[in-house]
Design an enzyme around this catalytic site. Structure first.
Site, PDB file in Angstrom:
ATOM      1  N   HIS A  75       0.844  -1.201   0.000  1.00  0.00           N
ATOM      2  CA  HIS A  75       0.000   0.000   0.000  1.00  0.00           C
ATOM      3  C   HIS A  75       0.882   1.255   0.000  1.00  0.00           C
ATOM      4  CE1 HIS A  75      -3.266   2.759   1.335  1.00  0.00           C
ATOM      5  NE2 HIS A  75      -2.272   3.322   2.015  1.00  0.00           N
ATOM      6  N   GLU A  76       1.877   1.279   0.897  1.00  0.00           N
ATOM      7  CA  GLU A  76       2.757   2.454   0.980  1.00  0.00           C
ATOM      8  C   GLU A  76       3.575   2.617  -0.296  1.00  0.00           C
ATOM      9  OE1 GLU A  76       2.345   4.524   3.339  1.00  0.00           O
ATOM     10  OE2 GLU A  76       0.995   3.211   4.451  1.00  0.00           O
ATOM     11  N   GLU A 136      -5.579   7.199  -1.258  1.00  0.00           N
ATOM     12  CA  GLU A 136      -5.568   6.022  -0.393  1.00  0.00           C
ATOM     13  C   GLU A 136      -6.329   4.863  -1.036  1.00  0.00           C
ATOM     14  OE1 GLU A 136      -3.779   5.645   2.223  1.00  0.00           O
ATOM     15  OE2 GLU A 136      -3.054   7.719   2.241  1.00  0.00           O
ATOM     16  N   HIS A 193       1.736   4.411  -3.116  1.00  0.00           N
ATOM     17  CA  HIS A 193       1.799   5.874  -3.128  1.00  0.00           C
ATOM     18  C   HIS A 193       3.010   6.361  -3.926  1.00  0.00           C
ATOM     19  CE1 HIS A 193      -1.508   6.539  -0.444  1.00  0.00           C
ATOM     20  NE2 HIS A 193      -0.964   5.872   0.554  1.00  0.00           N
TER      21      HIS A 193
END
Length: 420
Positions: free
Chosen positions: A278-279, A358, A282
């Site tokens: 997920h990070e 997100e 970004h």
């Protein structure tokens, strides 16, 4: 007139606090929809009875204290301005030094200290609330030290920015906003570059991730994502909190992949990999760049509006407020008040952009890891460790939530179709 204005603010603030208390403790209940009962987003499936009971009370108090803080900054600026304290600080700084930079430093530092003192009781109450419910385990002395570091760092950064702004106002009373915006671009990028290696270590100790197998898996994930990382850092957050987090920050050679040690201890490898994916999402989707660009665009509009309002107040009320010109240091609280109000007004729009990023990162993570169960269980554990509410009140989501609610995120994961 001055006393009347102050009393009106006190009365309105008291009414505001009563309204917030009624909203969070009486009217607003963070209940999940009926159709979410029994699904993976139902907290009764991954929180025990004590956690469920504590979550409601903890979040009601947390939100109340957070919203109680919002008008306090405005109150300080208003009081300092109309009471004449701002003019007195300016006069005192002029007696100490003829240099404008020294005068500005004394005025800004004094105002920052007043703000820190006013905010301290509410910040302390928030800390004690977290300690009481087991979210924070940080001793008071360590918490106070971190507060002091935050005040010092934020004051230094704020002083550099506001000095440049007032330097321009004194030369271009009407058009200072555009050169100030141009100067903000390299300044913001510089801060982003410094934060991972200079600012973050002021608060915590960073070391290479001790779990060699997990480190290898994360670097392999980063390689697949095209991220030029050569190390994974572990930060010692367990001496402060029981919550979990991870992030990828920095730019260029100062890029860092960071895991809280609580995350390493409480999540399985597959769950950690989803969180890190997920990070990394970004980074891969350039959210840092797009977010910075959006922030700079918003700052351009904010500075333009602030310049108009600041000049109007200086011309319209200058005599009553002891202002000799728009760049008079007595006007420092005016500019800070206007900027604070405009920043607050723009938060809902910023949050919409952030929530979109997100959602994209969640989508990227599940597509990369292809492990729905690990993704869902990681969110469940994250929620339980911080006593998070799955479906926060509408006012909180609108003003403060820069992430989708856990209800929305888990619901997406439950229904996403994986590649076969």
């Amino acid at each position: 007139m001055k006393k009347k204005t102050i009393w009106w603010f006190i009365v309105l603030y008291a009414i505001y606090l009563l309204a917030m208390a009624a909203y969070f403790f009486v009217w607003s209940k963070s209940m999940i929809p009926a159709d979410a009962k029994g699904t993976a987003a139902d907290p009764s499936l991954f929180m025990n009875k004590q956690q469920l009971a504590e979550s409601g009370v903890f979040n009601a108090w947390r939100h109340f204290l957070s919203f109680a803080e919002i008008p306090l900054e405005w109150a300080v600026y208003l009081f300092v301005l109309i009471s004449g304290v701002s003019h007195w600080i300016k006069r005192y700084s002029e007696r100490i030094s003829p240099l404008f930079i020294v005068q500005m430093f004394l005025c800004y530092v004094t105002l920052s200290l007043i703000l820190a003192i006013v905010f301290l009781p509410v910040d302390f109450a928030s800390h004690q609330l977290s300690v009481h419910y087991g979210i924070s385990v940080q001793p008071f002395s360590d918490w106070l030290k971190d507060q002091g570091i935050s005040v010092a760092v934020n004051t230094l950064i704020g002083f550099i920015a506001i000095f440049a702004v007032f330097f321009l106002i004194r030369r271009y009373p009407k058009g200072w906003w555009f050169p100030a915006w141009l100067l903000s671009i390299p300044f913001i990028l510089f801060i982003m570059y410094l934060q991972p290696v200079v600012i973050d270590p002021l608060y915590n100790h960073f070391q290479s991730l001790q779990d060699g197998e997990l480190k290898k898996e994360i670097l392999h994930l980063a390689s697949n994502a095209g991220i030029p990382a050569h190390n994974v850092y572990e930060v010692d957050m367990s001496n402060e909190t029981n919550t979990m987090n991870a992030y990828v920050n920095g730019i260029g050679s100062h890029l860092r992949i960071v895991l809280w040690d609580t995350t390493v201890k409480k999540l399985s490898h597959s769950e950690v990999l989803f969180v890190m994916a997920h990070e990394m999402g970004h980074y891969v989707m350039h959210h840092i760049i797009w977010g910075t660009a959006a922030a700079l665009l918003g700052l351009l509009v904010t500075l333009w509006i602030a310049a108009k309002i600041h000049l109007w107040i200086a011309v319209r009320w200058g005599t009553r407020l002891n202002l000799s010109h728009p760049g008079d240091l007595t006007a420092l609280p005016i500019l800070l008040l206007v900027l604070s109000l405009l920043s607050f007004a723009g938060e809902p729009a910023q949050n919409v952009v952030s929530r979109h990023f997100e959602r994209q990162a969640d989508q990227y993570a599940i597509e990369m890891t292809q492990n729905k169960q690990a993704a869902i269980s990681s969110f469940q554990k994250l929620s339980a460790s911080s006593l998070s509410e799955m479906n926060p009140p509408a006012l909180v989501k609108w003003i403060q939530y820069d992430h989708p609610s856990m209800l929305e995120r888990i619901n997406y994961l439950e229904h996403v179709k994986l590649d076969k």
